[in-house]
Enzyme design. Structure first.
Site, PDB file in Angstrom:
ATOM      1  NE  ARG A  43       6.358  -0.313  10.370  1.00 56.05           N
ATOM      2  CZ  ARG A  43       5.295  -0.387   9.565  1.00 56.05           C
ATOM      3  NH1 ARG A  43       5.344   0.172   8.358  1.00 56.05           N
ATOM      4  NH2 ARG A  43       4.199  -0.968   9.959  1.00 56.05           N
ATOM      5  NE  ARG A  87       1.719  -4.911  11.268  1.00 58.34           N
ATOM      6  CZ  ARG A  87       2.786  -4.594  10.540  1.00 58.34           C
ATOM      7  NH1 ARG A  87       3.985  -5.014  10.906  1.00 58.34           N
ATOM      8  NH2 ARG A  87       2.656  -3.854   9.467  1.00 58.34           N
ATOM      9  CE  LYS A 142      -1.920  -1.108   3.908  1.00 64.19           C
ATOM     10  NZ  LYS A 142      -1.215  -2.374   4.176  1.00 64.19           N
ATOM     11  NE  ARG A 161      -4.670   0.249   9.564  1.00 62.02           N
ATOM     12  CZ  ARG A 161      -3.453  -0.163   9.251  1.00 62.02           C
ATOM     13  NH1 ARG A 161      -3.046  -1.348   9.589  1.00 62.02           N
ATOM     14  NH2 ARG A 161      -2.630   0.633   8.632  1.00 62.02           N
ATOM     15  NE  ARG A 212       8.001  -2.399   6.235  1.00 57.28           N
ATOM     16  CZ  ARG A 212       6.681  -2.377   6.368  1.00 57.28           C
ATOM     17  NH1 ARG A 212       5.926  -1.884   5.401  1.00 57.28           N
ATOM     18  NH2 ARG A 212       6.117  -2.823   7.459  1.00 57.28           N
TER      19      ARG A 212
HETATM   20  P1  AP5 Z   1       4.977  -1.546   1.871  1.00 55.58           P
HETATM   21  O1  AP5 Z   1       4.649  -0.722   0.682  1.00 55.58           O
HETATM   22  O2  AP5 Z   1       5.678  -0.890   3.013  1.00 55.58           O
HETATM   23  O3  AP5 Z   1       3.655  -2.338   2.371  1.00 55.58           O
HETATM   24  P2  AP5 Z   1       2.394  -1.822   3.201  1.00 55.58           P
HETATM   25  O4  AP5 Z   1       1.202  -2.508   2.630  1.00 55.58           O
HETATM   26  O5  AP5 Z   1       2.382  -0.330   3.248  1.00 55.58           O
HETATM   27  O6  AP5 Z   1       2.750  -2.484   4.614  1.00 55.58           O
HETATM   28  P3  AP5 Z   1       2.661  -1.905   6.104  1.00 55.58           P
HETATM   29  O7  AP5 Z   1       3.357  -2.905   7.008  1.00 55.58           O
HETATM   30  O8  AP5 Z   1       3.171  -0.496   6.204  1.00 55.58           O
HETATM   31  O9  AP5 Z   1       1.147  -1.949   6.322  1.00 55.58           O
HETATM   32  P4  AP5 Z   1       0.352  -1.866   7.616  1.00 55.58           P
HETATM   33  O10 AP5 Z   1      -0.965  -1.484   7.079  1.00 55.58           O
HETATM   34  O11 AP5 Z   1       0.347  -3.065   8.478  1.00 55.58           O
HETATM   35  O12 AP5 Z   1       1.176  -0.814   8.512  1.00 55.58           O
HETATM   36  P5  AP5 Z   1       0.916   0.721   8.863  1.00 55.58           P
HETATM   37  O13 AP5 Z   1       2.215   1.403   8.842  1.00 55.58           O
HETATM   38  O14 AP5 Z   1      -0.187   1.266   8.036  1.00 55.58           O
HETATM   39  O15 AP5 Z   1       5.842  -2.807   1.359  1.00 55.58           O
HETATM   40  C1  AP5 Z   1       6.360  -3.750   2.267  1.00 55.58           C
HETATM   41  C2  AP5 Z   1       7.780  -4.212   1.808  1.00 55.58           C
HETATM   42  O16 AP5 Z   1       7.676  -4.907   0.581  1.00 55.58           O
HETATM   43  C3  AP5 Z   1       8.793  -3.076   1.567  1.00 55.58           C
HETATM   44  O17 AP5 Z   1      10.058  -3.525   1.893  1.00 55.58           O
HETATM   45  C4  AP5 Z   1       8.690  -2.826   0.051  1.00 55.58           C
HETATM   46  O18 AP5 Z   1       9.907  -2.312  -0.459  1.00 55.58           O
HETATM   47  C5  AP5 Z   1       8.403  -4.235  -0.462  1.00 55.58           C
HETATM   48  N1  AP5 Z   1       7.528  -4.253  -1.632  1.00 55.58           N
HETATM   49  C6  AP5 Z   1       6.438  -3.478  -1.875  1.00 55.58           C
HETATM   50  N2  AP5 Z   1       5.859  -3.815  -3.050  1.00 55.58           N
HETATM   51  C7  AP5 Z   1       6.597  -4.867  -3.534  1.00 55.58           C
HETATM   52  C8  AP5 Z   1       6.497  -5.691  -4.697  1.00 55.58           C
HETATM   53  N3  AP5 Z   1       5.515  -5.501  -5.589  1.00 55.58           N
HETATM   54  N4  AP5 Z   1       7.402  -6.674  -4.881  1.00 55.58           N
HETATM   55  C9  AP5 Z   1       8.394  -6.877  -3.981  1.00 55.58           C
HETATM   56  N5  AP5 Z   1       8.551  -6.144  -2.855  1.00 55.58           N
HETATM   57  C10 AP5 Z   1       7.659  -5.147  -2.636  1.00 55.58           C
HETATM   58  O19 AP5 Z   1       0.366   0.613  10.352  1.00 55.58           O
HETATM   59  C11 AP5 Z   1       1.216   0.245  11.419  1.00 55.58           C
HETATM   60  C12 AP5 Z   1       0.430   0.217  12.733  1.00 55.58           C
HETATM   61  O20 AP5 Z   1      -0.134   1.527  12.993  1.00 55.58           O
HETATM   62  C13 AP5 Z   1      -0.792  -0.727  12.762  1.00 55.58           C
HETATM   63  O21 AP5 Z   1      -0.430  -2.053  13.079  1.00 55.58           O
HETATM   64  C14 AP5 Z   1      -1.640  -0.067  13.875  1.00 55.58           C
HETATM   65  O22 AP5 Z   1      -1.112  -0.347  15.139  1.00 55.58           O
HETATM   66  C15 AP5 Z   1      -1.428   1.429  13.604  1.00 55.58           C
HETATM   67  N6  AP5 Z   1      -2.440   1.952  12.659  1.00 55.58           N
HETATM   68  C16 AP5 Z   1      -2.203   2.466  11.425  1.00 55.58           C
HETATM   69  N7  AP5 Z   1      -3.356   2.857  10.848  1.00 55.58           N
HETATM   70  C17 AP5 Z   1      -4.342   2.566  11.744  1.00 55.58           C
HETATM   71  C18 AP5 Z   1      -5.752   2.710  11.725  1.00 55.58           C
HETATM   72  N8  AP5 Z   1      -6.392   3.222  10.636  1.00 55.58           N
HETATM   73  N9  AP5 Z   1      -6.463   2.312  12.801  1.00 55.58           N
HETATM   74  C19 AP5 Z   1      -5.849   1.784  13.889  1.00 55.58           C
HETATM   75  N10 AP5 Z   1      -4.503   1.613  13.979  1.00 55.58           N
HETATM   76  C20 AP5 Z   1      -3.758   2.007  12.921  1.00 55.58           C
END
Ligand code: AP5
Length: 217
Positions: free
Chosen positions: A160, A171, A13, A88, A127
């Site tokens: 992280r 997660r 994402k 979410r 990552r």
């Molecule tokens: P990346 O693009 O970073 O993936 P992502 O889907 O953004 O993964 P996240 O772990 O950031 O998602 P998340 O939703 O769990 O975490 P968030 O930070 O939002 O890609 C991942 C890796 O793969 C990278 O190394 C990239 O280079 C590689 N990659 C990407 N595309 C690729 C491809 N096509 N091929 C190969 N490699 C690839 O949330 C973190 C925490 O915050 C949550 O757990 C929660 O505690 C809190 N939080 C955030 N939002 C909310 C909410 N709305 N409500 C409640 N709590 C929340």
């Protein structure tokens, strides 16, 4: 244009939101990044949020909704936005609907990036993230040119606190329980587009652009 990006942790994402944000000139609003900034700055929201984030749990809806509402009021979001990681939960989706309805600015599309659990785990465990510009790298699929330094600004790359395998599995389970119902929520409204995200990032970007163009007709 107003978009929401859904998908398992590690689905890409953030990677695709950065791409589309640069292409369309609209901001990427990542609740994960905003929360991590609060944690880093030690704000009261950050102190509360950290306890949830480190365990791989969701931060309470009311805190996140308020934070997003404030962000969407900033001037750069008036021309559109990409919500990366929000909503979410169903209550978050309803709160977003209500806020957008008030301004008569409904969502244009919700994109769900699809990957399997084993790929999600491998992507997250490998990552690294730039501490400054938040660009992400992967030790196998997109390594930085210099060891543990960002190609863009040379800042150190970081892991992280929620990227160990056990926390990632927690997660993934939480996504299935709390976030997957949103796919039906948006599908019923005719807003959902699915993108197969198991391909190199550039190929996924092409699929994304094609999917959005087809949806616009
Ligand atoms: P990346 O693009 O970073 O993936 P992502 O889907 O953004 O993964 P996240 O772990 O950031 O998602 P998340 O939703 O769990 O975490 P968030 O930070 O939002 O890609 C991942 C890796 O793969 C990278 O190394 C990239 O280079 C590689 N990659 C990407 N595309 C690729 C491809 N096509 N091929 C190969 N490699 C690839 O949330 C973190 C925490 O915050 C949550 O757990 C929660 O505690 C809190 N939080 C955030 N939002 C909310 C909410 N709305 N409500 C409640 N709590 C929340």
């Amino acid at each position: 244009m107003r978009y929401v990006f859904l998908g398992l942790p590690g689905a890409g994402k953030g990677t695709q939101a950065r791409f589309l944000s640069e292409r369309l000139g609209i901001p990427q609003v990542s609740t994960g990044d905003i929360l991590r900034e609060h944690v880093q700055e030690g704000t009261s929201l950050g102190i509360e949020a950290r306890t949830y984030m480190d365990r791989g749990e969701y931060v309470p809806d009311d805190l996140v909704v308020r934070m997003v509402e404030e962000r969407l009021e900033e001037p750069d979001a008036t021309k559109g936005f990409i919500l990366d990681g929000f909503p979410r939960t169903v209550p978050q989706a309803r709160a977003l609907d209500a806020a957008l309805a008030e301004n008569e600015t409904p969502l244009d599309r919700v994109v769900k990036f699809t990957i399997t659990d084993p790929i999600a785990i491998r992507r997250i465990v490998g990552r690294y993230t730039c501490g400054v510009c938040k660009r992400t790298y992967h030790d196998r699929w997109s390594p930085p040119k210099n060891d543990l330094a960002c190609d863009h600004d040379g800042a150190p790359l970081e892991k992280r606190t929620d990227e160990d395998e056990l926390t990632v599995k927690r997660r993934l389970a939480l996504y299935r329980q709390q976030t997957e119902p949103l796919e039906g929520f948006y599908d019923e409204r005719g807003l959902l587009t699915e993108v197969d995200a198991e391909a190199p990032a550039a190929e996924v970007s092409e699929r994304l652009v094609r999917g959005l163009a087809e949806a616009e007709g």
